[in-house]
Every structure is written in structure tokens, then in C-alpha cells.
Design a protein around this motif. Sequence first.
Motif, PDB file in Angstrom:
ATOM      1  N   UNK A   7       0.801  -1.215   0.000  1.00  0.00           N
ATOM      2  CA  UNK A   7       0.000   0.000   0.000  1.00  0.00           C
ATOM      3  C   UNK A   7       0.839   1.272   0.000  1.00  0.00           C
ATOM      4  N   UNK A   8       1.799   1.351   0.883  1.00  0.00           N
ATOM      5  CA  UNK A   8       2.539   2.599   1.033  1.00  0.00           C
ATOM      6  C   UNK A   8       3.267   3.016  -0.236  1.00  0.00           C
ATOM      7  N   UNK A   9       3.978   2.084  -0.941  1.00  0.00           N
ATOM      8  CA  UNK A   9       4.608   2.522  -2.187  1.00  0.00           C
ATOM      9  C   UNK A   9       3.608   3.032  -3.209  1.00  0.00           C
ATOM     10  N   UNK A  10       2.425   2.374  -3.265  1.00  0.00           N
ATOM     11  CA  UNK A  10       1.429   2.817  -4.230  1.00  0.00           C
ATOM     12  C   UNK A  10       0.921   4.195  -3.860  1.00  0.00           C
ATOM     13  N   UNK A  11       0.595   4.416  -2.567  1.00  0.00           N
ATOM     14  CA  UNK A  11       0.076   5.704  -2.152  1.00  0.00           C
ATOM     15  C   UNK A  11       1.136   6.793  -2.267  1.00  0.00           C
ATOM     16  N   UNK A  12       2.398   6.419  -2.193  1.00  0.00           N
ATOM     17  CA  UNK A  12       3.473   7.395  -2.310  1.00  0.00           C
ATOM     18  C   UNK A  12       3.707   7.828  -3.752  1.00  0.00           C
ATOM     19  N   UNK A  13       2.985   7.219  -4.670  1.00  0.00           N
ATOM     20  CA  UNK A  13       3.087   7.638  -6.064  1.00  0.00           C
ATOM     21  C   UNK A  13       3.715   6.624  -6.981  1.00  0.00           C
ATOM     22  N   UNK A  14       4.287   5.543  -6.438  1.00  0.00           N
ATOM     23  CA  UNK A  14       4.877   4.525  -7.313  1.00  0.00           C
ATOM     24  C   UNK A  14       3.813   3.518  -7.721  1.00  0.00           C
ATOM     25  N   UNK A  15       3.539   3.394  -9.009  1.00  0.00           N
ATOM     26  CA  UNK A  15       2.560   2.389  -9.431  1.00  0.00           C
ATOM     27  C   UNK A  15       3.110   0.992  -9.183  1.00  0.00           C
ATOM     28  N   UNK A  16       2.238   0.015  -8.967  1.00  0.00           N
ATOM     29  CA  UNK A  16       2.719  -1.342  -8.716  1.00  0.00           C
ATOM     30  C   UNK A  16       3.359  -1.944  -9.958  1.00  0.00           C
ATOM     31  N   UNK A  17       4.372  -2.753  -9.738  1.00  0.00           N
ATOM     32  CA  UNK A  17       4.979  -3.504 -10.841  1.00  0.00           C
ATOM     33  C   UNK A  17       4.193  -4.794 -11.053  1.00  0.00           C
ATOM     34  N   UNK A  18       4.342  -5.365 -12.236  1.00  0.00           N
ATOM     35  CA  UNK A  18       3.486  -6.491 -12.626  1.00  0.00           C
ATOM     36  C   UNK A  18       4.297  -7.645 -13.182  1.00  0.00           C
ATOM     37  N   UNK A  19       4.007  -8.836 -12.686  1.00  0.00           N
ATOM     38  CA  UNK A  19       4.486 -10.084 -13.284  1.00  0.00           C
ATOM     39  C   UNK A  19       3.280 -10.836 -13.825  1.00  0.00           C
ATOM     40  N   UNK A  20       3.346 -11.252 -15.082  1.00  0.00           N
ATOM     41  CA  UNK A  20       2.313 -12.097 -15.677  1.00  0.00           C
ATOM     42  C   UNK A  20       2.808 -13.535 -15.655  1.00  0.00           C
ATOM     43  N   UNK A  83      -2.502 -25.720  -9.494  1.00  0.00           N
ATOM     44  CA  UNK A  83      -2.268 -24.993  -8.242  1.00  0.00           C
ATOM     45  C   UNK A  83      -0.782 -24.915  -7.921  1.00  0.00           C
ATOM     46  N   UNK A  84      -0.074 -26.045  -8.047  1.00  0.00           N
ATOM     47  CA  UNK A  84       1.361 -26.043  -7.787  1.00  0.00           C
ATOM     48  C   UNK A  84       2.113 -25.137  -8.742  1.00  0.00           C
ATOM     49  N   UNK A  85       1.711 -25.141 -10.027  1.00  0.00           N
ATOM     50  CA  UNK A  85       2.375 -24.289 -11.014  1.00  0.00           C
ATOM     51  C   UNK A  85       2.142 -22.814 -10.701  1.00  0.00           C
ATOM     52  N   UNK A  86       0.920 -22.458 -10.326  1.00  0.00           N
ATOM     53  CA  UNK A  86       0.646 -21.063  -9.978  1.00  0.00           C
ATOM     54  C   UNK A  86       1.412 -20.637  -8.731  1.00  0.00           C
ATOM     55  N   UNK A  87       1.505 -21.533  -7.762  1.00  0.00           N
ATOM     56  CA  UNK A  87       2.269 -21.210  -6.553  1.00  0.00           C
ATOM     57  C   UNK A  87       3.752 -21.020  -6.874  1.00  0.00           C
ATOM     58  N   UNK A  88       4.287 -21.837  -7.776  1.00  0.00           N
ATOM     59  CA  UNK A  88       5.672 -21.668  -8.200  1.00  0.00           C
ATOM     60  C   UNK A  88       5.871 -20.303  -8.848  1.00  0.00           C
ATOM     61  N   UNK A  89       4.961 -19.927  -9.732  1.00  0.00           N
ATOM     62  CA  UNK A  89       5.060 -18.627 -10.386  1.00  0.00           C
ATOM     63  C   UNK A  89       4.987 -17.479  -9.402  1.00  0.00           C
ATOM     64  N   UNK A  90       4.095 -17.596  -8.412  1.00  0.00           N
ATOM     65  CA  UNK A  90       3.972 -16.547  -7.399  1.00  0.00           C
ATOM     66  C   UNK A  90       5.255 -16.412  -6.592  1.00  0.00           C
ATOM     67  N   UNK A  91       5.830 -17.552  -6.207  1.00  0.00           N
ATOM     68  CA  UNK A  91       7.038 -17.529  -5.388  1.00  0.00           C
ATOM     69  C   UNK A  91       8.221 -16.915  -6.123  1.00  0.00           C
ATOM     70  N   UNK A  92       8.303 -17.126  -7.433  1.00  0.00           N
ATOM     71  CA  UNK A  92       9.446 -16.664  -8.213  1.00  0.00           C
ATOM     72  C   UNK A  92       9.242 -15.279  -8.826  1.00  0.00           C
ATOM     73  N   UNK A  93       8.034 -14.764  -8.762  1.00  0.00           N
ATOM     74  CA  UNK A  93       7.739 -13.466  -9.371  1.00  0.00           C
ATOM     75  C   UNK A  93       8.416 -12.334  -8.611  1.00  0.00           C
ATOM     76  N   UNK A  94       8.728 -11.264  -9.333  1.00  0.00           N
ATOM     77  CA  UNK A  94       9.317 -10.074  -8.727  1.00  0.00           C
ATOM     78  C   UNK A  94       8.335  -8.907  -8.648  1.00  0.00           C
TER      79      UNK A  94
END
Length: 339
Positions: A7-20, A83-94
Motif C-alpha cells: 500500500x505505502x509505495x502505491x500511495x506514495x506515487x509509485x505504481x505497482x509492478x506487474x508479473x504475468x 495450483x502447484x504451477x501457480x504457486x511456483x510462479x507466485x514464489x518466483x515473481x518479482x
Amino acid sequence: MTANPLTEPVLAGRPPTLTVVICSYTMARWPELVSAVRSVQRQQRPAEELLLVVDHCPELAVRAAGVLAGVRVVPNHESPGLSGARNTGTALAHGDVVAFLDDDATADPDWTERLLAGYRDERVLGVGGLVRPHWESGRPAWFPPEFDWVVGCSYLGMPEQDGCVRNFIGANMSFRRAELLAAGGFRPDLGRVGSRPLGCEETELCIRLTARHPGAMLRYEPTAGVSHRVPEGRTNWSYFRARCYAEGLSKAAVTRHAGRRPALASERRYLYSVVPRGMARAMRRGGGGPRELAALALGVAVTVTGYTTGRLRRALPSAVPPLPAVPAGGGPGGPGGAP
């Protein structure tokens, strides 16, 4: 609601970064996978990162790593299945936000921009969007739009405007990564593994996410659209019946984890409001109207039968039959959080 670390970075003006994150498990969907990747790479607002999680298919991993430029290809490090594949992607995302796109879906050019806009509100834990069916052999005259969740797509009866929802459809959804990790991710005992047709892991996760934070919300943004491929093999009665039965089994599993009231809240409205309106429409139709009416009645009956069976027997995943075979490039799409 406890403080959200994003929340704080977003409210401070930095838009969230995105991993697909795109998950895939078979070479049979290679052309569709390439189209999905290209649609993400052509976004008006590019994602900071694109992850392809390969679910225990070494041949696909080798080919993707050698052909798909600009894509980070990683193997599923958890148990086999979506589910396992999505969890792997979440864990490795930046990225601050993790968006999931099916490997047989293509995103609209403004998809990422529309999803990320919803995170301007700190109460929003996730944003999902519209999933349009792309019928390769044309929509069957008997196939009721209220049952488009059978082919993993948005269905008639879903909200037409943006707003809060209980859960998303898996082909098009995103979450704050920190919240997804804190909640423990997707349950590995729910969701598809190869041709095993169980699903609803997205529904259970969404219920769990909002239960952790009173006042939090999941936002549906219909302008954030994707097109989901529907091959001919998913347009017959046997597939329709199998998916409805599997959905009932899956909903029974969700009630055991989340409780009956939250797990069936949307389904009650669907059963008592959406389906009757569909039946009334079908009765007014000529041509395929009677067959559409029969499909509505059959779909409800088979889904309820699956749910009852799951509640009585607590059906084990290994006891669930696979879906009928579909042509190469297809496979079970899964309805995600629908209905």
C-alpha cells in the motif's frame, strides 16, 4: 485490516509492478501458448516480467526456453497440477502484482493497464476481468450462455459493470503478490492435474483472501478482457455433462475448506435467479430453444448430483474420471471461480 505491504509505495506515487504468469503442461497447446505469450508482449502497458511455468513437461520447457524470447521459463517446483504451477510462479515473481493468464487465452492490448488501475484502492487485494469464449467451430445452438463457465469463460448472469465479487475466473485474474504469499497460495489438493477435471481452487483462494482482511475486496473489471479458446471437443454433450459433474464435486470440496455459506453464496443466486431467467428465455426461443432449455435443466441436475456425491462420499481426486478427450491443442479448460 492489517497494513498491506504494497500500500505505502502505491500511495506514495509509485505504481505497482506487474508479473504475468502463464502455466502450461503439454506440447499439444504450443500454438495457443505462443499466442498467449505474444498477447502479453504486445500490451500497451508492458509487464515488468513474464513467467512461463512448465508443469512437469521437460520437452515443453526446453522448446519454450529456446524459442520464446523475453520469457522467463521455469519448471513447476511444487506438486503436479495447476495450483502447484501457480504457486511456483507466485514464489518466483518479482512484481508487486501477479496476473494469471491461461495458456489457451489471449489478452486484449489494454489488459494489464485495466487490471493495474484497480489497485489504486488500497482495499483491493485482487482484480479480475472478462473471459470471452472464442468458439473455434461456432457456438452450439443448444449451449446456454448461463453455462459458459463450463468452458472456462464469463457467463450470462455475471456483473456487467465493475464492482466487488466473491471470486474470479482463473483464466483472467490478478492479486497483490504479498497477500497471495501470506495467505499460502492455491491449495494443491484443489484444481486440475492433467486431465483430472476438478477445479474451484480460485474460488477457495478468493474466499480465504478476503476472510483474512475484513473490509478488503476483490474487484471485477469487465474492460480487462481476454479471449479463451474453445475447441470443438468442448462443444458436445459428453464434455458438458462431465464438466458440470466435476464442478459439483469441486464445490463440495470448497465447502469443506471454506464453509457452506461463503462457498455457496454466489451459487444460490445463480440457481434461483440466473438459471430461471435463462429457462424463460429458452422457452421463448424457436430453433434451438428446446435443446437449450434441456441443457439448462441437465446442467443444474448434473452439477447438483456431483455436489451431493462429493458431500456424501468426500470423493478422492484419484476417483474422479478424466474429461472426455479433446483434439490436440485442447484439454480441460476449467471454470476457475465460476459460477
